[in-house]
Motif scaffolding. Structure first.
Motif, PDB file in Angstrom:
ATOM      1  N   VAL A   4       0.848  -1.191   0.000  1.00 21.78           N
ATOM      2  CA  VAL A   4       0.000   0.000   0.000  1.00 21.78           C
ATOM      3  C   VAL A   4       0.884   1.241   0.000  1.00 21.78           C
ATOM      4  CG1 VAL A   4      -1.717   1.324   1.293  1.00 21.78           C
ATOM      5  CG2 VAL A   4      -1.859  -1.167   1.243  1.00 21.78           C
ATOM      6  N   ILE A   5       0.502   2.204  -0.820  1.00 23.02           N
ATOM      7  CA  ILE A   5       1.102   3.536  -0.788  1.00 23.02           C
ATOM      8  C   ILE A   5       0.034   4.463  -0.230  1.00 23.02           C
ATOM      9  CG2 ILE A   5       2.103   5.430  -2.128  1.00 23.02           C
ATOM     10  CD1 ILE A   5       2.590   3.326  -4.388  1.00 23.02           C
ATOM     11  N   GLN A   6       0.400   5.286   0.729  1.00 23.36           N
ATOM     12  CA  GLN A   6      -0.528   6.271   1.301  1.00 23.36           C
ATOM     13  C   GLN A   6       0.261   7.560   1.490  1.00 23.36           C
ATOM     14  OE1 GLN A   6      -3.311   4.970   4.351  1.00 23.36           O
ATOM     15  NE2 GLN A   6      -2.673   6.713   5.598  1.00 23.36           N
ATOM     16  N   SER A  16       2.678  21.972 -10.590  1.00 21.14           N
ATOM     17  CA  SER A  16       2.368  20.593 -10.979  1.00 21.14           C
ATOM     18  C   SER A  16       3.283  19.657 -10.220  1.00 21.14           C
ATOM     19  CB  SER A  16       2.584  20.386 -12.471  1.00 21.14           C
ATOM     20  OG  SER A  16       1.689  21.158 -13.213  1.00 21.14           O
ATOM     21  N   ASP A  17       2.848  18.420 -10.060  1.00 22.05           N
ATOM     22  CA  ASP A  17       3.677  17.355  -9.502  1.00 22.05           C
ATOM     23  C   ASP A  17       3.629  16.217 -10.505  1.00 22.05           C
ATOM     24  OD1 ASP A  17       4.527  14.969  -8.061  1.00 22.05           O
ATOM     25  OD2 ASP A  17       4.400  16.193  -6.253  1.00 22.05           O
ATOM     26  N   ALA A  18       4.763  15.875 -11.082  1.00 23.41           N
ATOM     27  CA  ALA A  18       4.809  14.873 -12.150  1.00 23.41           C
ATOM     28  C   ALA A  18       4.364  13.494 -11.678  1.00 23.41           C
ATOM     29  CB  ALA A  18       6.215  14.797 -12.740  1.00 23.41           C
ATOM     30  N   ASN A  19       4.605  13.170 -10.417  1.00 21.24           N
ATOM     31  CA  ASN A  19       4.197  11.866  -9.892  1.00 21.24           C
ATOM     32  C   ASN A  19       4.056  11.942  -8.374  1.00 21.24           C
ATOM     33  OD1 ASN A  19       3.502   9.214  -9.578  1.00 21.24           O
ATOM     34  ND2 ASN A  19       5.425   8.372 -10.331  1.00 21.24           N
ATOM     35  N   LEU A  20       2.826  11.908  -7.906  1.00 25.47           N
ATOM     36  CA  LEU A  20       2.548  12.019  -6.472  1.00 25.47           C
ATOM     37  C   LEU A  20       3.152  10.883  -5.659  1.00 25.47           C
ATOM     38  CD1 LEU A  20      -1.209  13.096  -6.674  1.00 25.47           C
ATOM     39  CD2 LEU A  20       0.755  14.575  -6.186  1.00 25.47           C
ATOM     40  N   ILE A  21       3.461   9.768  -6.311  1.00 23.99           N
ATOM     41  CA  ILE A  21       4.026   8.622  -5.584  1.00 23.99           C
ATOM     42  C   ILE A  21       5.503   8.398  -5.913  1.00 23.99           C
ATOM     43  CG2 ILE A  21       1.797   7.493  -5.290  1.00 23.99           C
ATOM     44  CD1 ILE A  21       2.705   5.541  -7.570  1.00 23.99           C
ATOM     45  N   SER A  22       6.143   9.389  -6.499  1.00 19.65           N
ATOM     46  CA  SER A  22       7.558   9.280  -6.853  1.00 19.65           C
ATOM     47  C   SER A  22       8.391   8.911  -5.628  1.00 19.65           C
ATOM     48  CB  SER A  22       8.046  10.606  -7.429  1.00 19.65           C
ATOM     49  OG  SER A  22       9.400  10.494  -7.810  1.00 19.65           O
ATOM     50  N   GLY A  23       9.275   7.944  -5.800  1.00 24.34           N
ATOM     51  CA  GLY A  23      10.154   7.521  -4.713  1.00 24.34           C
ATOM     52  C   GLY A  23       9.614   6.367  -3.893  1.00 24.34           C
ATOM     53  N   ARG A  87       5.824   1.400 -14.586  1.00 22.40           N
ATOM     54  CA  ARG A  87       5.788   2.483 -13.603  1.00 22.40           C
ATOM     55  C   ARG A  87       4.369   3.004 -13.469  1.00 22.40           C
ATOM     56  NH1 ARG A  87       8.672   8.394 -14.141  1.00 22.40           N
ATOM     57  NH2 ARG A  87       8.537   8.953 -11.934  1.00 22.40           N
ATOM     58  N   LEU A  88       3.917   3.191 -12.230  1.00 22.58           N
ATOM     59  CA  LEU A  88       2.638   3.823 -11.957  1.00 22.58           C
ATOM     60  C   LEU A  88       2.895   5.308 -11.746  1.00 22.58           C
ATOM     61  CD1 LEU A  88      -0.408   3.563 -11.415  1.00 22.58           C
ATOM     62  CD2 LEU A  88       0.157   3.197  -9.007  1.00 22.58           C
ATOM     63  N   VAL A 104      -3.551  10.359  -1.554  1.00 23.82           N
ATOM     64  CA  VAL A 104      -3.476   9.232  -2.482  1.00 23.82           C
ATOM     65  C   VAL A 104      -3.356   7.922  -1.699  1.00 23.82           C
ATOM     66  CG1 VAL A 104      -2.127   8.183  -4.343  1.00 23.82           C
ATOM     67  CG2 VAL A 104      -2.236  10.669  -4.130  1.00 23.82           C
ATOM     68  N   VAL A 105      -4.124   6.917  -2.120  1.00 32.15           N
ATOM     69  CA  VAL A 105      -3.967   5.560  -1.631  1.00 32.15           C
ATOM     70  C   VAL A 105      -3.870   4.643  -2.853  1.00 32.15           C
ATOM     71  CG1 VAL A 105      -5.017   3.636  -0.384  1.00 32.15           C
ATOM     72  CG2 VAL A 105      -5.216   5.943   0.526  1.00 32.15           C
ATOM     73  N   VAL A 106      -2.840   3.783  -2.854  1.00 30.48           N
ATOM     74  CA  VAL A 106      -2.684   2.792  -3.910  1.00 30.48           C
ATOM     75  C   VAL A 106      -2.548   1.437  -3.234  1.00 30.48           C
ATOM     76  CG1 VAL A 106      -1.250   1.946  -5.807  1.00 30.48           C
ATOM     77  CG2 VAL A 106      -1.486   4.418  -5.432  1.00 30.48           C
ATOM     78  N   GLN A 107      -3.386   0.496  -3.639  1.00 31.29           N
ATOM     79  CA  GLN A 107      -3.259  -0.882  -3.189  1.00 31.29           C
ATOM     80  C   GLN A 107      -2.719  -1.683  -4.359  1.00 31.29           C
ATOM     81  OE1 GLN A 107      -7.394  -1.594  -1.918  1.00 31.29           O
ATOM     82  NE2 GLN A 107      -6.535  -2.027   0.087  1.00 31.29           N
TER      83      GLN A 107
END
Length: 111
Positions: A4-6, A16-23, A87-88, A104-107
């Motif tokens: 999970v990413i939170q 802008s943010d190119a990728n909220l889950i970068s890193g 890549r997501l 953001v939440v990613v499962q």
């Protein structure tokens, strides 16, 4: 295995943010995965895009507004399958005059 990413990311006025889950360790799929994504903005006006590897999951659109993280499963609106190495990318753009928090939440579930 699954993960999970939170995250809460503030996107500044006109920024802008190119990728909220970068890193994140889950940004790139280690194996084939099914992902379910929820994104809420703290105020109206921002836009998000979602790409899963070469696939466009969501073209630029306004996410729902909320003051907490997306509720699982009710607000996990976007789903995709990632091949190993894909890549997501969850991009955000804020054209408003004030900062907006993106929650953001990613499962990710291995296939």
């Amino acid at each position: 295995m699954s993960g999970v990413i939170q995250r809460t990311v503030s996107v500044g006025a006109g920024a802008s943010d190119a990728n909220l889950i970068s890193g994140s360790v889950f940004e790139f799929a280690r194996v084939n995965q099914f992902v379910s994504v929820g994104v809420l903005e703290s105020a109206d006006g921002a836009f998000i895009t979602i790409n899963a590897g070469p696939n466009v999951v969501l073209e630029e659109s306004e996410p729902a507004v909320g003051t907490d993280y997306p509720i699982i499963p009710d607000e996990m609106y976007y789903n995709a399958v990632l091949a190993q190495g894909d890549r997501l990318v969850i991009g955000a753009r804020n054209p408003t005059g004030g900062a907006i928090e993106m929650r953001v939440v990613v499962q990710a579930t291995d296939l």
